[in-house]
Design an enzyme around this catalytic site. Sequence first.
Site, PDB file in Angstrom:
ATOM      1  CG  ASN A  71      -1.821   1.000   1.208  1.00  0.00           C
ATOM      2  OD1 ASN A  71      -2.557   1.401   2.407  1.00  0.00           O
ATOM      3  ND2 ASN A  71      -2.354   1.458   0.231  1.00  0.00           N
ATOM      4  CE1 TYR A 104      -5.575   9.248   2.450  1.00  0.00           C
ATOM      5  CE2 TYR A 104      -3.899  10.817   2.498  1.00  0.00           C
ATOM      6  CZ  TYR A 104      -4.623   9.563   2.950  1.00  0.00           C
ATOM      7  OH  TYR A 104      -3.882   8.932   3.887  1.00  0.00           O
ATOM      8  CD  GLU A 113      -6.669   7.358   5.642  1.00  0.00           C
ATOM      9  OE1 GLU A 113      -7.232   6.368   6.209  1.00  0.00           O
ATOM     10  OE2 GLU A 113      -5.514   7.068   5.031  1.00  0.00           O
ATOM     11  CE1 TYR A 115      -8.893   7.041   2.436  1.00  0.00           C
ATOM     12  CE2 TYR A 115      -7.915   7.199   0.067  1.00  0.00           C
ATOM     13  CZ  TYR A 115      -7.991   6.528   1.267  1.00  0.00           C
ATOM     14  OH  TYR A 115      -6.867   6.212   1.921  1.00  0.00           O
ATOM     15  CD  GLU A 204      -4.750   4.406  -0.631  1.00  0.00           C
ATOM     16  OE1 GLU A 204      -5.451   5.374  -0.615  1.00  0.00           O
ATOM     17  OE2 GLU A 204      -4.556   3.493   0.274  1.00  0.00           O
TER      18      GLU A 204
END
Length: 219
Positions: A71, A104, A113, A115, A204
């Site tokens: 990741n 993001y 977090e 998005y 990502e």
Amino acid sequence: MVAFSSILLALGSTAAVLATPLKLITERSTPQGTGTNNGFFYSFWTDGQGSVTYNNEDAGKYSVSWNNVGNFVVGKGWNPGGAKVVNYNGTWNAANVNSYVSLYGWTKDPLIEYYIVESYGSYNPSSGTTKKGTVTSDGGTYDIYQTTRTNQPSIIGTSTFQQFWSVRQVKRVGGTVTTQNHFDAWAKAGQKLGTHDYMILATEGYHSSGSASIQVAGP
Ligand SMILES: *[C@@H]1O[C@H](CO)[C@@H](O)[C@H](O)[C@H]1NC(C)=O
């Protein structure tokens, strides 16, 4: 005279030899971490699996290629983030693998977090979650979701925190993202952000290989 020009030649070729590897090193990858480049904040995070080559380029531009990663998240933007009209464009070669292009960011207190997903590849990040509403912004409709991350990496270390999502129903790479429209819609859905930390136009990848070249602009 012959001897002297040989010395000059030797000095010249030493400089050339030195200059070449230094350039290669800077082109190989920007080191992992966060910083400022050409007036933009950038972040390069990876879990260390596989390989990720990230490069800061002119102004708000960056490029990334990745191979067999676990990741990673990279991108350029601002610190702090917040209410901005973000314009971006570029290319993303990962439409058939697990990858996202998104605006993001993170907040603290609470740690969130978030998005605003413009494109996703083989995996829709809203899979397995409950839709909490929609928001129409910048020529598209986005589905709103919230998920919980338990003991996961964050900007303050391993933590348990909420993720807020807007996922564009019609994918695109390039356009305008008016962040406040999403923040307002999330708040209406009971999803309250904290104090803004960084915000980037991110690429990502998750257990995939691909590449992208993205340019961000904004006030
Ligand atoms: C974004 O668009 C501009 C203007 O057409 C272009 O010069 C630039 O290369 C594009 N950026 C990327 C990353 O494709």
